[in-house]
Design a protein around this motif. Sequence first.
Motif, PDB file in Angstrom:
ATOM      1  N   HIS A  40     -10.204   6.477  -1.946  1.00  0.00           N
ATOM      2  CA  HIS A  40     -10.272   5.956  -3.311  1.00  0.00           C
ATOM      3  C   HIS A  40      -9.431   4.681  -3.436  1.00  0.00           C
ATOM      4  O   HIS A  40      -9.866   3.698  -4.039  1.00  0.00           O
ATOM      5  CB  HIS A  40      -9.784   7.043  -4.286  1.00  0.00           C
ATOM      6  CG  HIS A  40      -9.560   6.587  -5.672  1.00  0.00           C
ATOM      7  ND1 HIS A  40     -10.577   6.507  -6.611  1.00  0.00           N
ATOM      8  CD2 HIS A  40      -8.428   6.189  -6.307  1.00  0.00           C
ATOM      9  CE1 HIS A  40     -10.071   6.090  -7.754  1.00  0.00           C
ATOM     10  NE2 HIS A  40      -8.764   5.887  -7.597  1.00  0.00           N
ATOM     11  N   CYS A  41      -8.238   4.693  -2.866  1.00  0.00           N
ATOM     12  CA  CYS A  41      -7.359   3.521  -2.929  1.00  0.00           C
ATOM     13  C   CYS A  41      -7.882   2.363  -2.089  1.00  0.00           C
ATOM     14  O   CYS A  41      -7.509   1.206  -2.328  1.00  0.00           O
ATOM     15  CB  CYS A  41      -5.943   3.901  -2.500  1.00  0.00           C
ATOM     16  SG  CYS A  41      -5.057   4.885  -3.733  1.00  0.00           S
ATOM     17  N   ASN A  42      -8.758   2.636  -1.146  1.00  0.00           N
ATOM     18  CA  ASN A  42      -9.358   1.574  -0.344  1.00  0.00           C
ATOM     19  C   ASN A  42     -10.473   0.832  -1.080  1.00  0.00           C
ATOM     20  O   ASN A  42     -10.827  -0.283  -0.697  1.00  0.00           O
ATOM     21  CB  ASN A  42      -9.901   2.148   0.977  1.00  0.00           C
ATOM     22  CG  ASN A  42      -8.825   2.260   2.024  1.00  0.00           C
ATOM     23  OD1 ASN A  42      -8.023   1.363   2.206  1.00  0.00           O
ATOM     24  ND2 ASN A  42      -8.807   3.394   2.726  1.00  0.00           N
ATOM     25  N   VAL A  43     -11.020   1.420  -2.136  1.00  0.00           N
ATOM     26  CA  VAL A  43     -12.148   0.802  -2.848  1.00  0.00           C
ATOM     27  C   VAL A  43     -11.807  -0.593  -3.384  1.00  0.00           C
ATOM     28  O   VAL A  43     -12.574  -1.539  -3.146  1.00  0.00           O
ATOM     29  CB  VAL A  43     -12.702   1.728  -3.956  1.00  0.00           C
ATOM     30  CG1 VAL A  43     -13.755   1.007  -4.797  1.00  0.00           C
ATOM     31  CG2 VAL A  43     -13.284   3.003  -3.352  1.00  0.00           C
ATOM     32  N   PRO A  44     -10.686  -0.794  -4.095  1.00  0.00           N
ATOM     33  CA  PRO A  44     -10.416  -2.154  -4.585  1.00  0.00           C
ATOM     34  C   PRO A  44     -10.281  -3.183  -3.464  1.00  0.00           C
ATOM     35  O   PRO A  44     -10.660  -4.341  -3.633  1.00  0.00           O
ATOM     36  CB  PRO A  44      -9.091  -2.033  -5.345  1.00  0.00           C
ATOM     37  CG  PRO A  44      -8.815  -0.595  -5.511  1.00  0.00           C
ATOM     38  CD  PRO A  44      -9.665   0.155  -4.532  1.00  0.00           C
ATOM     39  N   TYR A  45      -9.775  -2.742  -2.325  1.00  0.00           N
ATOM     40  CA  TYR A  45      -9.656  -3.658  -1.190  1.00  0.00           C
ATOM     41  C   TYR A  45     -11.035  -3.983  -0.615  1.00  0.00           C
ATOM     42  O   TYR A  45     -11.297  -5.128  -0.230  1.00  0.00           O
ATOM     43  CB  TYR A  45      -8.745  -3.066  -0.116  1.00  0.00           C
ATOM     44  CG  TYR A  45      -7.320  -2.913  -0.575  1.00  0.00           C
ATOM     45  CD1 TYR A  45      -6.473  -4.017  -0.648  1.00  0.00           C
ATOM     46  CD2 TYR A  45      -6.818  -1.674  -0.945  1.00  0.00           C
ATOM     47  CE1 TYR A  45      -5.160  -3.890  -1.070  1.00  0.00           C
ATOM     48  CE2 TYR A  45      -5.504  -1.529  -1.371  1.00  0.00           C
ATOM     49  CZ  TYR A  45      -4.686  -2.636  -1.435  1.00  0.00           C
ATOM     50  OH  TYR A  45      -3.391  -2.499  -1.865  1.00  0.00           O
ATOM     51  N   GLU A 100      -8.752   6.945   7.054  1.00  0.00           N
ATOM     52  CA  GLU A 100      -8.539   6.387   5.708  1.00  0.00           C
ATOM     53  C   GLU A 100      -7.114   5.867   5.558  1.00  0.00           C
ATOM     54  O   GLU A 100      -6.885   4.821   4.952  1.00  0.00           O
ATOM     55  CB  GLU A 100      -8.859   7.419   4.626  1.00  0.00           C
ATOM     56  CG  GLU A 100     -10.318   7.829   4.561  1.00  0.00           C
ATOM     57  CD  GLU A 100     -11.285   6.706   4.172  1.00  0.00           C
ATOM     58  OE1 GLU A 100     -10.852   5.664   3.630  1.00  0.00           O
ATOM     59  OE2 GLU A 100     -12.491   6.870   4.423  1.00  0.00           O
ATOM     60  N   LYS A 101      -6.165   6.589   6.107  1.00  0.00           N
ATOM     61  CA  LYS A 101      -4.763   6.164   6.054  1.00  0.00           C
ATOM     62  C   LYS A 101      -4.584   4.836   6.785  1.00  0.00           C
ATOM     63  O   LYS A 101      -3.957   3.908   6.264  1.00  0.00           O
ATOM     64  CB  LYS A 101      -3.873   7.246   6.670  1.00  0.00           C
ATOM     65  CG  LYS A 101      -2.405   6.873   6.740  1.00  0.00           C
ATOM     66  CD  LYS A 101      -1.606   7.989   7.416  1.00  0.00           C
ATOM     67  CE  LYS A 101      -0.186   7.576   7.692  1.00  0.00           C
ATOM     68  NZ  LYS A 101       0.572   8.633   8.368  1.00  0.00           N
ATOM     69  N   ALA A 102      -5.120   4.741   7.996  1.00  0.00           N
ATOM     70  CA  ALA A 102      -4.992   3.514   8.791  1.00  0.00           C
ATOM     71  C   ALA A 102      -5.649   2.332   8.071  1.00  0.00           C
ATOM     72  O   ALA A 102      -5.092   1.219   8.051  1.00  0.00           O
ATOM     73  CB  ALA A 102      -5.611   3.708  10.172  1.00  0.00           C
ATOM     74  N   LEU A 103      -6.809   2.563   7.484  1.00  0.00           N
ATOM     75  CA  LEU A 103      -7.495   1.496   6.754  1.00  0.00           C
ATOM     76  C   LEU A 103      -6.679   1.064   5.542  1.00  0.00           C
ATOM     77  O   LEU A 103      -6.547  -0.137   5.271  1.00  0.00           O
ATOM     78  CB  LEU A 103      -8.895   1.955   6.332  1.00  0.00           C
ATOM     79  CG  LEU A 103      -9.722   0.941   5.536  1.00  0.00           C
ATOM     80  CD1 LEU A 103      -9.904  -0.354   6.320  1.00  0.00           C
ATOM     81  CD2 LEU A 103     -11.067   1.547   5.159  1.00  0.00           C
ATOM     82  N   LEU A 104      -6.125   2.019   4.813  1.00  0.00           N
ATOM     83  CA  LEU A 104      -5.329   1.674   3.634  1.00  0.00           C
ATOM     84  C   LEU A 104      -4.106   0.853   4.034  1.00  0.00           C
ATOM     85  O   LEU A 104      -3.816  -0.181   3.416  1.00  0.00           O
ATOM     86  CB  LEU A 104      -4.913   2.936   2.868  1.00  0.00           C
ATOM     87  CG  LEU A 104      -4.112   2.696   1.591  1.00  0.00           C
ATOM     88  CD1 LEU A 104      -4.875   1.815   0.604  1.00  0.00           C
ATOM     89  CD2 LEU A 104      -3.740   4.028   0.953  1.00  0.00           C
TER      90      LEU A 104
END
Length: 152
Positions: A40-45, A100-104
Amino acid sequence: MIKNTFDKEITNEIVARINQLNPITQRLWGTMDVAQMFAHCNVPYAYTFTPENFKKPSFIMKFVLKKYVKKMVVSPEAYKQNERTSPSFVISNARDFENEKALLIANIEKTQQLGATYFEGKENFSFGLMTAEEWNTMFYKHLDHHLRQFGV
């Protein structure tokens, strides 16, 4: 207080908070698990760095987003717990925690490395042109809200 995500020290602080989480960390509110929250936190990025992967909002929708939603997103006022989110931000399927953690973390570090100058006057997918301060507020406030959701 909105901290400056373009500052390396603040980026390190955010990453340290993320690193305190594990796949079974329990949420304090809401419905997402940790991996879903990271996604979810990756969406704005994703909207920021790969906008070509998304259908642009219609003229009317963009007007509504700029006129009403942007104010909430870029104001320093914290998000309320259990507020509804945009359908495009809803993550309901299982996600891989480590990926997901690594991407964030990569997204947060990329934002910091690009710096405020890169974001000054940059167009946001949904809200139009934004100042670096607005970008910072949007990124930090969202991350802080969800990290607090998981107690870090």
